[in-house]
Motif scaffolding. Structure first.
Motif, PDB file in Angstrom:
ATOM      1  N   ALA A 196       0.828  -1.212   0.000  1.00 29.58           N
ATOM      2  CA  ALA A 196       0.000   0.000   0.000  1.00 29.58           C
ATOM      3  C   ALA A 196       0.858   1.256   0.000  1.00 29.58           C
ATOM      4  O   ALA A 196       0.551   2.244  -0.676  1.00 29.58           O
ATOM      5  N   LEU A 197       1.967   1.221   0.755  1.00 28.92           N
ATOM      6  CA  LEU A 197       2.869   2.377   0.786  1.00 28.92           C
ATOM      7  C   LEU A 197       3.555   2.571  -0.559  1.00 28.92           C
ATOM      8  O   LEU A 197       3.790   3.702  -0.998  1.00 28.92           O
ATOM      9  N   ILE A 198       3.883   1.456  -1.223  1.00 32.54           N
ATOM     10  CA  ILE A 198       4.491   1.557  -2.560  1.00 32.54           C
ATOM     11  C   ILE A 198       3.480   2.146  -3.541  1.00 32.54           C
ATOM     12  O   ILE A 198       3.819   2.980  -4.392  1.00 32.54           O
ATOM     13  N   MET A 199       2.230   1.745  -3.409  1.00 32.73           N
ATOM     14  CA  MET A 199       1.188   2.196  -4.330  1.00 32.73           C
ATOM     15  C   MET A 199       0.839   3.665  -4.113  1.00 32.73           C
ATOM     16  O   MET A 199       0.709   4.434  -5.070  1.00 32.73           O
ATOM     17  N   LEU A 200       0.694   4.091  -2.845  1.00 34.12           N
ATOM     18  CA  LEU A 200       0.182   5.424  -2.542  1.00 34.12           C
ATOM     19  C   LEU A 200       1.224   6.386  -1.987  1.00 34.12           C
ATOM     20  O   LEU A 200       1.033   7.601  -2.022  1.00 34.12           O
ATOM     21  N   GLY A 201       2.313   5.854  -1.417  1.00 36.49           N
ATOM     22  CA  GLY A 201       3.358   6.713  -0.856  1.00 36.49           C
ATOM     23  C   GLY A 201       3.337   6.744   0.666  1.00 36.49           C
ATOM     24  O   GLY A 201       2.289   6.563   1.301  1.00 36.49           O
ATOM     25  N   ASP A 202       4.508   6.988   1.271  1.00 34.16           N
ATOM     26  CA  ASP A 202       4.623   7.014   2.745  1.00 34.16           C
ATOM     27  C   ASP A 202       3.827   8.145   3.380  1.00 34.16           C
ATOM     28  O   ASP A 202       3.481   8.071   4.558  1.00 34.16           O
ATOM     29  N   TRP A 203       3.530   9.199   2.631  1.00 36.25           N
ATOM     30  CA  TRP A 203       2.885  10.385   3.181  1.00 36.25           C
ATOM     31  C   TRP A 203       1.465  10.119   3.674  1.00 36.25           C
ATOM     32  O   TRP A 203       0.883  10.933   4.397  1.00 36.25           O
ATOM     33  N   ILE A 204       0.866   8.992   3.309  1.00 35.39           N
ATOM     34  CA  ILE A 204      -0.551   8.748   3.600  1.00 35.39           C
ATOM     35  C   ILE A 204      -0.804   8.487   5.085  1.00 35.39           C
ATOM     36  O   ILE A 204      -1.918   8.695   5.568  1.00 35.39           O
ATOM     37  N   LEU A 205       0.207   8.006   5.816  1.00 38.09           N
ATOM     38  CA  LEU A 205      -0.001   7.634   7.220  1.00 38.09           C
ATOM     39  C   LEU A 205      -0.405   8.855   8.047  1.00 38.09           C
ATOM     40  O   LEU A 205       0.245   9.902   8.011  1.00 38.09           O
ATOM     41  N   GLY A 206      -1.508   8.713   8.788  1.00 40.44           N
ATOM     42  CA  GLY A 206      -2.017   9.803   9.610  1.00 40.44           C
ATOM     43  C   GLY A 206      -2.909  10.769   8.879  1.00 40.44           C
ATOM     44  O   GLY A 206      -3.521  11.648   9.506  1.00 40.44           O
ATOM     45  N   ARG A 207      -3.010  10.650   7.550  1.00 37.35           N
ATOM     46  CA  ARG A 207      -3.854  11.552   6.774  1.00 37.35           C
ATOM     47  C   ARG A 207      -5.291  11.035   6.712  1.00 37.35           C
ATOM     48  O   ARG A 207      -5.547   9.843   6.830  1.00 37.35           O
ATOM     49  N   SER A 208      -6.220  11.928   6.443  1.00 35.65           N
ATOM     50  CA  SER A 208      -7.622  11.552   6.271  1.00 35.65           C
ATOM     51  C   SER A 208      -7.784  10.718   5.000  1.00 35.65           C
ATOM     52  O   SER A 208      -7.144  11.008   3.978  1.00 35.65           O
ATOM     53  N   HIS A 209      -8.649   9.704   5.067  1.00 34.40           N
ATOM     54  CA  HIS A 209      -8.851   8.864   3.879  1.00 34.40           C
ATOM     55  C   HIS A 209      -9.428   9.679   2.723  1.00 34.40           C
ATOM     56  O   HIS A 209      -9.212   9.372   1.557  1.00 34.40           O
ATOM     57  N   GLY A 210     -10.171  10.752   3.044  1.00 38.69           N
ATOM     58  CA  GLY A 210     -10.715  11.601   1.989  1.00 38.69           C
ATOM     59  C   GLY A 210      -9.642  12.333   1.214  1.00 38.69           C
ATOM     60  O   GLY A 210      -9.802  12.650   0.038  1.00 38.69           O
ATOM     61  N   THR A 211      -8.511  12.612   1.878  1.00 41.32           N
ATOM     62  CA  THR A 211      -7.390  13.288   1.215  1.00 41.32           C
ATOM     63  C   THR A 211      -6.616  12.316   0.331  1.00 41.32           C
ATOM     64  O   THR A 211      -6.125  12.690  -0.742  1.00 41.32           O
ATOM     65  N   VAL A 212      -6.520  11.062   0.770  1.00 38.42           N
ATOM     66  CA  VAL A 212      -5.711  10.064   0.060  1.00 38.42           C
ATOM     67  C   VAL A 212      -6.490   9.407  -1.071  1.00 38.42           C
ATOM     68  O   VAL A 212      -5.971   9.214  -2.180  1.00 38.42           O
ATOM     69  N   LEU A 213      -7.726   9.051  -0.820  1.00 39.79           N
ATOM     70  CA  LEU A 213      -8.538   8.280  -1.776  1.00 39.79           C
ATOM     71  C   LEU A 213      -9.627   9.186  -2.353  1.00 39.79           C
ATOM     72  O   LEU A 213     -10.781   9.133  -1.949  1.00 39.79           O
ATOM     73  N   ARG A 214      -9.258  10.013  -3.304  1.00 42.50           N
ATOM     74  CA  ARG A 214     -10.175  11.052  -3.798  1.00 42.50           C
ATOM     75  C   ARG A 214     -11.020  10.554  -4.962  1.00 42.50           C
ATOM     76  O   ARG A 214     -10.954  11.105  -6.069  1.00 42.50           O
ATOM     77  N   GLN A 215     -11.800   9.520  -4.727  1.00 42.02           N
ATOM     78  CA  GLN A 215     -12.689   9.026  -5.773  1.00 42.02           C
ATOM     79  C   GLN A 215     -14.083   8.857  -5.176  1.00 42.02           C
ATOM     80  O   GLN A 215     -14.267   8.076  -4.230  1.00 42.02           O
ATOM     81  N   PRO A 216     -15.066   9.597  -5.677  1.00 47.25           N
ATOM     82  CA  PRO A 216     -16.392   9.646  -5.058  1.00 47.25           C
ATOM     83  C   PRO A 216     -17.045   8.289  -4.815  1.00 47.25           C
ATOM     84  O   PRO A 216     -17.643   8.066  -3.757  1.00 47.25           O
ATOM     85  N   ALA A 217     -16.934   7.372  -5.790  1.00 51.99           N
ATOM     86  CA  ALA A 217     -17.588   6.073  -5.634  1.00 51.99           C
ATOM     87  C   ALA A 217     -17.009   5.321  -4.442  1.00 51.99           C
ATOM     88  O   ALA A 217     -17.745   4.719  -3.640  1.00 51.99           O
ATOM     89  N   LEU A 218     -15.679   5.368  -4.291  1.00 57.44           N
ATOM     90  CA  LEU A 218     -15.032   4.691  -3.163  1.00 57.44           C
ATOM     91  C   LEU A 218     -15.390   5.382  -1.849  1.00 57.44           C
ATOM     92  O   LEU A 218     -15.688   4.713  -0.845  1.00 57.44           O
ATOM     93  N   GLN A 219     -15.372   6.708  -1.838  1.00 57.93           N
ATOM     94  CA  GLN A 219     -15.717   7.447  -0.622  1.00 57.93           C
ATOM     95  C   GLN A 219     -17.145   7.140  -0.156  1.00 57.93           C
ATOM     96  O   GLN A 219     -17.416   6.991   1.030  1.00 57.93           O
TER      97      GLN A 219
END
Length: 345
Positions: free
Chosen positions: A29-52
């Motif tokens: 998951a870190l390779i796919m999205l990057g180390d910066w995602i830890l501690g961030r809101s899922h809305g900031t990381v996964l910005r796709q309406p259907a998934l949200q």
């Protein structure tokens, strides 16, 4: 414990806490999205309406949900199926997101859909012609022997075209079914190429083409390879026949055997067979797509010459089965070379 469980799974996994922040992620998951995602809101990381929307449904009480997530990369769009599962811990409702790469399923469906469409199109044209001539023979040409002979001749050509297409489809199906089974017979490559040229020489003489086989001094010790003789014969008959047809009349066609040392995925000694014509050549924009099913540089010319658009696709799959490589080089006005590289025995 959570880290151990997450990292034991090869697919990307995200743990979202009760506040909606990404509390944990495994290495994929870190390779796919990057180390910066830890501690961030899922809305900031996964910005796709259907998934949200599906995440919010599970946060609101649903036990599980599924959604699609797409990532645009340099190689194209990667599509994931995301399974969202509720986690209850310390009185708060967290989530676990499991990403499964389904890009290959989408690509397989696209290939199947395009294949059916192409086959339907290729068969519809000759079938329409045959049905039209049958109607004419039963009506206006019923008492016209000259027209009957002309129409029957065209009908025979169209029927032969359909027969070639069906034969190539069956051949492609057989080759694909056996592609993962490595052949084990010892094949005399020199003798096989001589036989290929002998069978095509009468046709070449009709159009004024000369066929020749050259053997590089480096290849004198590489006369045999591991393969399936009939399939390899099909490869070189196809490539040589194409060189005769598309190289043009009164032009030489040369087959050349040489030897080399491979690197990377094709490490070790290999034997290379070049099939070279002196025709008009192929524009560079077409080269990457030549081995696609039904792809033609000049559709009208190919059909006139009896081509089905499947020959090079069959060649590619046979070469893949033999753990080899197919290389195509061409320059406008200077001819083309189709090179088959096969591991030396």
């Amino acid at each position: 414990m959570i880290d151990t469980i997450l990292n034991a799974v090869p697919d990307p996994l995200l743990q979202i806490d009760g506040l909606g922040n990404i509390a944990n992620a495994n290495e994929p998951a870190l390779i796919m999205l990057g180390d910066w995602i830890l501690g961030r809101s899922h809305g900031t990381v996964l910005r796709q309406p259907a998934l949200q929307s599906r995440i919010e449904a599970v946060q609101s009480g649903d036990a599980t949900a599924e959604a699609r997530f797409e990532r645009s990369e340099q190689s194209g769009v990667t599509e994931y199926k995301v399974r969202i599962t509720a986690l209850q811990a310390d009185g708060s409702r967290g989530l676990l997101l499991h990403f499964t790469d389904v890009t290959h399923l989408r690509e397989a469906e696209e290939i199947r859909r395009d294949f059916v469409a192409n086959v339907s199109h290729e068969l519809r044209t000759p079938l329409t012609a045959v049905l039209g001539f049958i109607e004419t023979l039963r009506g206006p040409a019923k008492d016209d022997p000259a027209a009957q002979e002309r129409f029957l001749s065209i009908m025979e050509e169209e029927a032969q075209r359909m027969n070639r297409l069906v034969s190539d489809l069956l051949s492609l199906s057989r080759v694909e079914a056996a592609e993962r089974m490595r052949p084990s017979d010892v094949v005399d490559l020199d003798g096989l190429l001589q036989a290929s040229l002998a069978s095509l020489r009468p046709r070449a003489e009709e159009t004024g083409n000369t066929l020749s086989l050259e053997i590089d001094p480096s290849a004198t010790s590489a006369a045999s390879i591991i393969g399936e003789r009939d399939q390899l014969m099909q490869v070189f008959l196809n490539l040589t026949e194409n060189a005769i047809k598309y190289g043009g009349p009164d032009k030489p066609v040369t087959l050349r055997i040489s030897r080399g040392e491979g690197r990377g995925l094709m490490r070790g000694p290999f034997v290379q067979v070049d099939v070279t014509d002196q025709g008009d050549g192929i524009d560079g924009q077409h080269l990457p797509r030549l081995t696609e099913r039904f792809y033609r540089v000049d559709t009208h010319r190919s059909r006139e010459m009896g081509g089905t658009g499947l020959g090079l696709a069959i060649v590619k799959h046979i070469v893949n089965r033999h753990r080899g490589r197919l290389k195509i080089t061409s320059e406008k006005g200077k001819g083309s070379t189709f090179s088959v590289l096969l591991p030396a025995s």
